[in-house]
Design a protein around this motif. Structure first.
Motif, PDB file in Angstrom:
ATOM      1  N   MET A   1       0.843  -1.189   0.000  1.00  0.00           N
ATOM      2  CA  MET A   1       0.000   0.000   0.000  1.00  0.00           C
ATOM      3  C   MET A   1       0.879   1.241   0.000  1.00  0.00           C
ATOM      4  O   MET A   1       1.854   1.330   0.743  1.00  0.00           O
ATOM      5  CB  MET A   1      -0.905  -0.014   1.236  1.00  0.00           C
ATOM      6  N   ILE A   2       0.523   2.207  -0.841  1.00  0.00           N
ATOM      7  CA  ILE A   2       1.334   3.413  -0.948  1.00  0.00           C
ATOM      8  C   ILE A   2       0.586   4.628  -0.394  1.00  0.00           C
ATOM      9  O   ILE A   2      -0.635   4.611  -0.232  1.00  0.00           O
ATOM     10  CB  ILE A   2       1.774   3.677  -2.406  1.00  0.00           C
ATOM     11  N   ILE A   3       1.340   5.672  -0.116  1.00  0.00           N
ATOM     12  CA  ILE A   3       0.802   6.873   0.506  1.00  0.00           C
ATOM     13  C   ILE A   3      -0.359   7.476  -0.286  1.00  0.00           C
ATOM     14  O   ILE A   3      -1.339   7.959   0.289  1.00  0.00           O
ATOM     15  CB  ILE A   3       1.918   7.922   0.674  1.00  0.00           C
ATOM     16  N   LYS A   4      -0.271   7.434  -1.592  1.00  0.00           N
ATOM     17  CA  LYS A   4      -1.298   8.038  -2.436  1.00  0.00           C
ATOM     18  C   LYS A   4      -2.685   7.507  -2.123  1.00  0.00           C
ATOM     19  O   LYS A   4      -3.684   8.222  -2.276  1.00  0.00           O
ATOM     20  CB  LYS A   4      -0.951   7.799  -3.914  1.00  0.00           C
ATOM     21  N   THR A   5      -2.762   6.262  -1.667  1.00  0.00           N
ATOM     22  CA  THR A   5      -4.064   5.634  -1.424  1.00  0.00           C
ATOM     23  C   THR A   5      -4.652   5.968  -0.054  1.00  0.00           C
ATOM     24  O   THR A   5      -5.825   5.709   0.186  1.00  0.00           O
ATOM     25  CB  THR A   5      -3.963   4.105  -1.560  1.00  0.00           C
ATOM     26  N   VAL A   6      -3.861   6.520   0.842  1.00  0.00           N
ATOM     27  CA  VAL A   6      -4.364   6.806   2.199  1.00  0.00           C
ATOM     28  C   VAL A   6      -4.281   8.277   2.591  1.00  0.00           C
ATOM     29  O   VAL A   6      -4.906   8.696   3.568  1.00  0.00           O
ATOM     30  CB  VAL A   6      -3.615   5.965   3.262  1.00  0.00           C
ATOM     31  N   MET A   7      -3.540   9.077   1.833  1.00  0.00           N
ATOM     32  CA  MET A   7      -3.350  10.486   2.190  1.00  0.00           C
ATOM     33  C   MET A   7      -4.634  11.290   1.988  1.00  0.00           C
ATOM     34  O   MET A   7      -5.577  10.857   1.307  1.00  0.00           O
ATOM     35  CB  MET A   7      -2.244  11.102   1.333  1.00  0.00           C
ATOM     36  N   THR A   8      -4.668  12.477   2.572  1.00  0.00           N
ATOM     37  CA  THR A   8      -5.705  13.455   2.274  1.00  0.00           C
ATOM     38  C   THR A   8      -5.205  14.303   1.116  1.00  0.00           C
ATOM     39  O   THR A   8      -4.213  15.023   1.264  1.00  0.00           O
ATOM     40  CB  THR A   8      -5.971  14.357   3.497  1.00  0.00           C
ATOM     41  N   PRO A   9      -5.834  14.192  -0.058  1.00  0.00           N
ATOM     42  CA  PRO A   9      -5.330  14.943  -1.218  1.00  0.00           C
ATOM     43  C   PRO A   9      -5.701  16.415  -1.159  1.00  0.00           C
ATOM     44  O   PRO A   9      -6.646  16.811  -0.471  1.00  0.00           O
ATOM     45  CB  PRO A   9      -6.021  14.245  -2.402  1.00  0.00           C
ATOM     46  N   ASN A  10      -4.949  17.214  -1.898  1.00  0.00           N
ATOM     47  CA  ASN A  10      -5.221  18.654  -2.018  1.00  0.00           C
ATOM     48  C   ASN A  10      -5.500  19.302  -0.662  1.00  0.00           C
ATOM     49  O   ASN A  10      -6.586  19.864  -0.433  1.00  0.00           O
ATOM     50  CB  ASN A  10      -6.399  18.887  -2.964  1.00  0.00           C
ATOM     51  N   PRO A  11      -4.558  19.230   0.255  1.00  0.00           N
ATOM     52  CA  PRO A  11      -4.803  19.759   1.606  1.00  0.00           C
ATOM     53  C   PRO A  11      -4.945  21.277   1.631  1.00  0.00           C
ATOM     54  O   PRO A  11      -4.426  21.984   0.760  1.00  0.00           O
ATOM     55  CB  PRO A  11      -3.556  19.315   2.378  1.00  0.00           C
ATOM     56  N   ILE A  12      -5.657  21.752   2.619  1.00  0.00           N
ATOM     57  CA  ILE A  12      -5.768  23.195   2.848  1.00  0.00           C
ATOM     58  C   ILE A  12      -4.404  23.702   3.301  1.00  0.00           C
ATOM     59  O   ILE A  12      -3.739  23.060   4.115  1.00  0.00           O
ATOM     60  CB  ILE A  12      -6.836  23.481   3.909  1.00  0.00           C
ATOM     61  N   TYR A  13      -3.983  24.835   2.769  1.00  0.00           N
ATOM     62  CA  TYR A  13      -2.674  25.371   3.128  1.00  0.00           C
ATOM     63  C   TYR A  13      -2.766  26.880   3.309  1.00  0.00           C
ATOM     64  O   TYR A  13      -3.784  27.513   2.984  1.00  0.00           O
ATOM     65  CB  TYR A  13      -1.626  25.018   2.073  1.00  0.00           C
ATOM     66  N   VAL A  14      -1.693  27.455   3.829  1.00  0.00           N
ATOM     67  CA  VAL A  14      -1.618  28.902   4.022  1.00  0.00           C
ATOM     68  C   VAL A  14      -0.303  29.417   3.456  1.00  0.00           C
ATOM     69  O   VAL A  14       0.607  28.630   3.145  1.00  0.00           O
ATOM     70  CB  VAL A  14      -1.726  29.286   5.514  1.00  0.00           C
ATOM     71  N   SER A  15      -0.194  30.724   3.352  1.00  0.00           N
ATOM     72  CA  SER A  15       1.053  31.351   2.914  1.00  0.00           C
ATOM     73  C   SER A  15       1.827  31.829   4.137  1.00  0.00           C
ATOM     74  O   SER A  15       1.257  31.955   5.228  1.00  0.00           O
ATOM     75  CB  SER A  15       0.750  32.530   1.988  1.00  0.00           C
ATOM     76  N   PRO A  16       3.104  32.118   3.987  1.00  0.00           N
ATOM     77  CA  PRO A  16       3.905  32.564   5.141  1.00  0.00           C
ATOM     78  C   PRO A  16       3.374  33.832   5.793  1.00  0.00           C
ATOM     79  O   PRO A  16       3.565  34.043   6.997  1.00  0.00           O
ATOM     80  CB  PRO A  16       5.289  32.796   4.530  1.00  0.00           C
TER      81      PRO A  16
END
Length: 215
Positions: A1-16
Motif C-alpha cells: 500500500m502506498i501513501i497516495k491511497t491513504v493520504m488526504t489529497p489537495n490539503p488546505i494550506y496557508v502562505s507565510p
C-alpha cells in the motif's frame, strides 16, 4: 500500500504571511490541526500546527484582555512560528515507511510531494483509520491472537481448515515476537463459529492467547 491511497489529497494550506488568527480560524472551520505553508513560488516553506499557534499566544498569566490578544495574533504571521525544516514523503512511498518516519521523529503528519509540488498530507488520523481497516475492526467475526514458531506453513493449515468450513478470512496481521524464533499472529474470520475456530486450533496444535467473537 502506498501513501497516495491513504493520504488526504489537495490539503488546505496557508502562505507565510497568513496571520495566526486566520490560520486558527481555518483549522477550526475545517477541523484540522496542521497546515502546510506554501510560498509565492508554490514551494513548501514549512508547516504550522495548532500547538505552534498555542505556543505563540500569551500565557495564562497575561494581563492583556481578549481584544488586545486578538490584535496581537492578527499581526503575527505564520512565518514566525512555523516549522521550516519539514520532513516529507513521496506519493509513491509505502505507508509503513511514512509511519516509521513519524514514529522515529515524533511528528503527527507528513506533507506528500510529487516532484516539488504539494499533493497531499498524511496524518496520524489517516494511519489510525488504515490500522482499523487492516484489522477489520468494523466487521464482526471470530478473532484469534496467538504466538507460534516463525516457519513456513503455520498459517496455511489454519486457513485451509477455515476455508473447508466455508469460512472467510477478513484480516491477517503478523508482527515480531519478543521470543526469538517466534512470530505473533492476529487472524479474523467470518462464517465460522467460536467452537469451530477452537477446534481448528486444536487440530493445528496451536494455542490462542486470546480468542473471541466480535459482534
Amino acid at each position: 500500500m502506498i501513501i497516495k491511497t491513504v493520504m488526504t489529497p489537495n490539503p488546505i494550506y496557508v502562505s507565510p504571511d497568513t496571520s495566526l488568527t486566520e490560520a486558527k480560524n481555518l483549522m477550526t472551520k475545517h477541523n484540522i490541526n496542521k497546515l502546510p505553508v506554501i510560498d509565492k513560488k508554490n514551494r513548501l516553506a514549512g508547516i504550522v500546527t495548532k500547538n505552534d499557534l498555542a505556543k505563540a499566544g500569551p500565557s495564562d498569566a497575561t494581563t492583556l484582555d481578549v481584544y488586545e490578544i486578538g490584535y496581537l495574533l492578527s499581526k503575527l504571521t505564520v512565518e514566525k512560528v512555523m516549522t521550516k525544516k519539514v520532513l516529507v514523503v513521496s506519493e509513491d512511498e509505502v505507508v509503513e515507511e511514512a509511519a516509521r518516519i513519524m514514529v522515529e521523529h515524533d511528528i503527527g503528519c507528513l506533507p506528500v510531494m510529487k516532484d516539488d509540488i504539494l499533493v497531499g498530507i498524511v496524518t496520524e488520523s489517516d494511519l489510525f483509520r488504515l490500522f482499523t481497516e487492516i484489522f477489520g475492526a468494523s466487521q464482526p467475526g471470530i478473532r484469534i491472537n496467538l504466538e507460534s514458531a516463525d516457519k513456513p506453513g503455520v498459517l496455511s493449515g489454519i486457513m485451509t481448515k477455515i476455508a473447508a468450513l466455508n469460512g472467510n478470512i477478513i484480516s491477517v496481521v503478523t508482527r515480531e515476537s519478543k521470543k526469538v524464533g517466534d512470530r505473533r499472529f492476529t487472524i479474523k474470520a467470518t462464517g465460522i463459529t467460536l467452537n469451530q475456530m477452537k477446534q481448528i486450533l486444536k487440530e493445528c496444535d496451536l494455542v490462542a492467547e486470546d480468542i473471541r467473537e466480535i459482534k
